[in-house]
Design an enzyme around this catalytic site. Structure first.
Site, mmCIF file in Angstrom:
data_model
loop_
_atom_site.group_PDB
_atom_site.id
_atom_site.type_symbol
_atom_site.label_atom_id
_atom_site.label_comp_id
_atom_site.label_asym_id
_atom_site.label_seq_id
_atom_site.Cartn_x
_atom_site.Cartn_y
_atom_site.Cartn_z
ATOM 1 C CB SER B 164 32.591 36.183 39.267
ATOM 2 O OG SER B 164 33.024 35.209 40.186
ATOM 3 N NE ARG B 234 27.756 36.724 50.731
ATOM 4 C CZ ARG B 234 27.800 37.113 49.471
ATOM 5 N NH1 ARG B 234 28.167 36.257 48.533
ATOM 6 N NH2 ARG B 234 27.471 38.328 49.117
ATOM 7 C CG ASP B 336 40.101 38.385 41.183
ATOM 8 O OD1 ASP B 336 40.128 37.466 42.037
ATOM 9 O OD2 ASP B 336 39.213 38.485 40.315
ATOM 10 C CG HIS B 369 36.462 37.911 42.512
ATOM 11 N ND1 HIS B 369 36.797 37.723 41.190
ATOM 12 C CD2 HIS B 369 35.209 37.401 42.652
ATOM 13 C CE1 HIS B 369 35.792 37.108 40.566
ATOM 14 N NE2 HIS B 369 34.830 36.910 41.427
ATOM 15 C CG ASP B 370 33.619 42.575 46.616
ATOM 16 O OD1 ASP B 370 32.850 41.742 46.110
ATOM 17 O OD2 ASP B 370 33.340 43.257 47.617
#
EC number: 2.3.1.31
Lengths: 413, 413
Positions: B164, B234, B336, B369-370
């Protein structure tokens, strides 16, 4: 460091938000409405607008169902913003939903903020419902619309059409009142809200709840509105209505009144509003809070989250449409990631399992979920063609010359 | 109506957020740092951690670059949360980044809040930078890391790796200090931030700015923190780190202490926290605000938005890597959507145009993405295999027996 200024200044906003009043055309039902949650509204008000003329045999009525932040002003300027009706490119004389031919009805949803009964309505005891307003579901919204259709003396709607949450209402209409719906057009929608969509809605609700002007929903009593929280909620939601391709095409990384390189101009490029997409989103947020009520946003997003037509039919979506005679046209958009084509395909498959008459069209576009509101020639041709074909089956008088359009260009579900 | 309770209660949070102090291992550079924006920091502090032992020839160093909300605690418990290091599944004895073999370095980024110079640092005049902290870029972050590498007496890094925003730093390292980077692993990243990602970041910044506890960034002086705004930011960001598939698999529409049907239990199912995904997101938000600083969030998201390696090289990404001898392994994840594979493919294509040594791997996963932070065996095999092969070319002592892994299973970019 760039210190972001809140884009939403409560000072410039009408206290309590857009006026909740009786200025909207409406009908009042003194016998109220029993809600799915078990609560009963002693009185039901349905604010609505109509376009075109109802035939003598009352067979040419089309009900348009609006989405989360929509309203009944489909084909005329919005009374608060003055902007054109939200579907004025689709509904009107000579348009795909031809008001020279059809009688078009649109009602503000139950729980909304444009005149129908909702959190801003007055209770029998004279106080404002506010956060005490009972939770409503898509089924409750449809039941309220059914009362309006009764009031208008219409037994069977020629068609029910809507996109996004409007499409949920279309599906609920066909499942709950099959004999009253000749044709149904659910567009860019789903038979159940996905975990990702529930998640985005929850962030919206948290943004509103986090605003101290929210006052646990009693902001009207304090003469304020949670403009910043509602604005942030709208900004985030707006991203989900677009596609990455559309955002790149519309804005890319273009800067606004700032040098292209952060190195240039002593870092001026690193201060304040710099990317065009940022000011665009801020505008979306600040214009939204001028017309929409936060408690309605909470109520209606919840209704979307609860929606699960399969759950209401023992987990089998097909059984929701068992034995239906309604003709369906299911429409999705290739770049819609909020209500992806797979969810429309699931609806079409269930309708096939129910032996229903269904066509399914995926419109190829890069405009994302928003496409259902935009000038999408393929979608407009699809709607016009489907309605034209259905009208013949319904025995309606033929379309005036020049309005006929090619039929839907369907893909097999 | 369900009245959402703010999930983030400032009362339970440390005033001013996580402590800004000298407790973190760090190095202080009295000659400061000149920033890309033109401003000059009179003093530079770089907080960092190292793992493993530096060989006598100082050739076995691997720099790990962390992402937006990461820090230098890669492979050990976080000092504030006590949770395991954010890449402890990848970095450690016998792991793909083998600390029995490599000397691993990770520094808190410039502008961060875990000990490196940032908005919470003290100015020469003794006051806190706060919102006066100058804007920083990915290049500035890399320059600060380079100072640390000099301090450690390392001329050339065997490898630079990160996911990232960490991947952005990897690309910037390879472009700015090619002779100092033998191997580079940019993971789940892009050479420029997309309009959609800029848009999501802007909503995060607006959520923070909308929190009255933000006090235009001077919340420390008021002994508070914008916990609600930072929490909302968040929550939203966390959705973008996952995929629709992962959210559906993990939560679906499962309810938490509420009946499955809103009709049941007099609408109990329509009140309070009802979907598991909602309480999960609230937890993500409330735990985050305990460890991260809002001004750092604003500073670092801006740095991500500005990042555009092609712009810095006359619009041609390939020229950023012209003549490079660095060996690249570009990794993306199929689900992602924040940093889609297409963006990694664009990096690989540019490296090909620059005649660089590059392999490209798209890992098939539904974790979004995690995935770069999770136990993804394919990714771990890819990293281990690439480092093993690069180590041979670099003339490092061979891997201890049993650590060798299959090479990257690349796809042609």
């Amino acid at each position: 460091m760039n210190v972001p200024r809140p884009a939403f200044d409560p000072a410039v906003l009408p206290a309590g938000g857009a006026a909740a009043d009786d200025s909207h055309q409406h009908v009042r039902f003194g016998d109220g409405l029993a809600l799915e949650c078990g609560a009963v509204l002693d009185e039901l008000v349905v604010a609505y607008r109509t376009y075109g003329r109802l035939d003598a045999d009352r067979a040419n009525a089309i009900l348009v169902c609006h989405a989360l932040t929509g309203d009944q002003y489909v084909a005329e300027p919005h009374p608060l913003t003055g902007k054109p009706g939200w579907w004025s490119n689709l509904v009107g004389p000579g348009l795909p939903i031809d008001t020279d031919r059809f009688f078009v009805i649109c009602a503000n949803v139950l729980g909304g903020c444009m005149g129908s009964t909702g959190p801003r309505s007055t209770r029998p005891d004279g106080t404002i419902w506010g956060t005490d307003f009972p939770p409503v579901t898509i089924r409750d919204m449809v039941d309220a619309q059914a009362r309006l259709i009764d009031h208008l003396g219409i037994d069977r709607l020629f068609a029910v059409i809507g996109g996004s949450m409007g499409g949920m209402q279309v599906l609920q209409w066909a499942a709950r009142y099959p004999e009253r719906v000749f044709a149904a057009l659910p567009i860019a929608t789903a038979a159940q809200h996905s975990a990702q969509n529930i998640a985005f809605n929850e962030v919206s609700r948290q943004a509103i709840a986090a605003d101290p002007d929210f006052h646990a929903g009693h902001y009207r009593d304090r003469g304020t509105i949670p403009a910043r929280g509602l604005g942030v909620a709208r900004m985030m939601a707006h991203i989900t209505y677009l596609s990455e391709e559309a955002l790149t095409r519309k804005f890319g990384r273009r800067l606004q009144s700032a040098p292209a390189s952060p190195a240039a101009g002593g870092g001026a490029g690193l201060f304040g509003e710099m990317f065009e997409v940022e000011s665009y989103l801020r505008h979306q947020g600040s214009s939204f809070v001028r017309r929409f009520d936060a408690n309605s946003y909470l109520t209606v997003t919840r209704a979307m989250d609860y929606f699960d037509l399969a759950r209401d039919h023992d987990g089998d979506l097909a059984s929701a449409f068992a034995g239906t005679f309604t003709r369906f046209c299911v429409v999705s958009f290739s770049s819609d990631w909020l209500f992806p084509t797979a969810q429309s395909r699931a609806i079409a498959r269930a309708l096939n399992r129910a032996a229903a008459n269904v066509s399914f069209v995926e419109i190829d576009t890069d405009k994302g979920h928003d496409a259902f509101l935009l000038d999408e020639p393929d979608m407009h041709r699809t709607v016009a063609g489907f309605l034209d074909g259905a009208a013949i089956h319904a025995g309606l008088r033929p379309a005036p010359p020049g309005v006929a359009a090619p039929g839907p260009r369907g893909k097999a579900p």
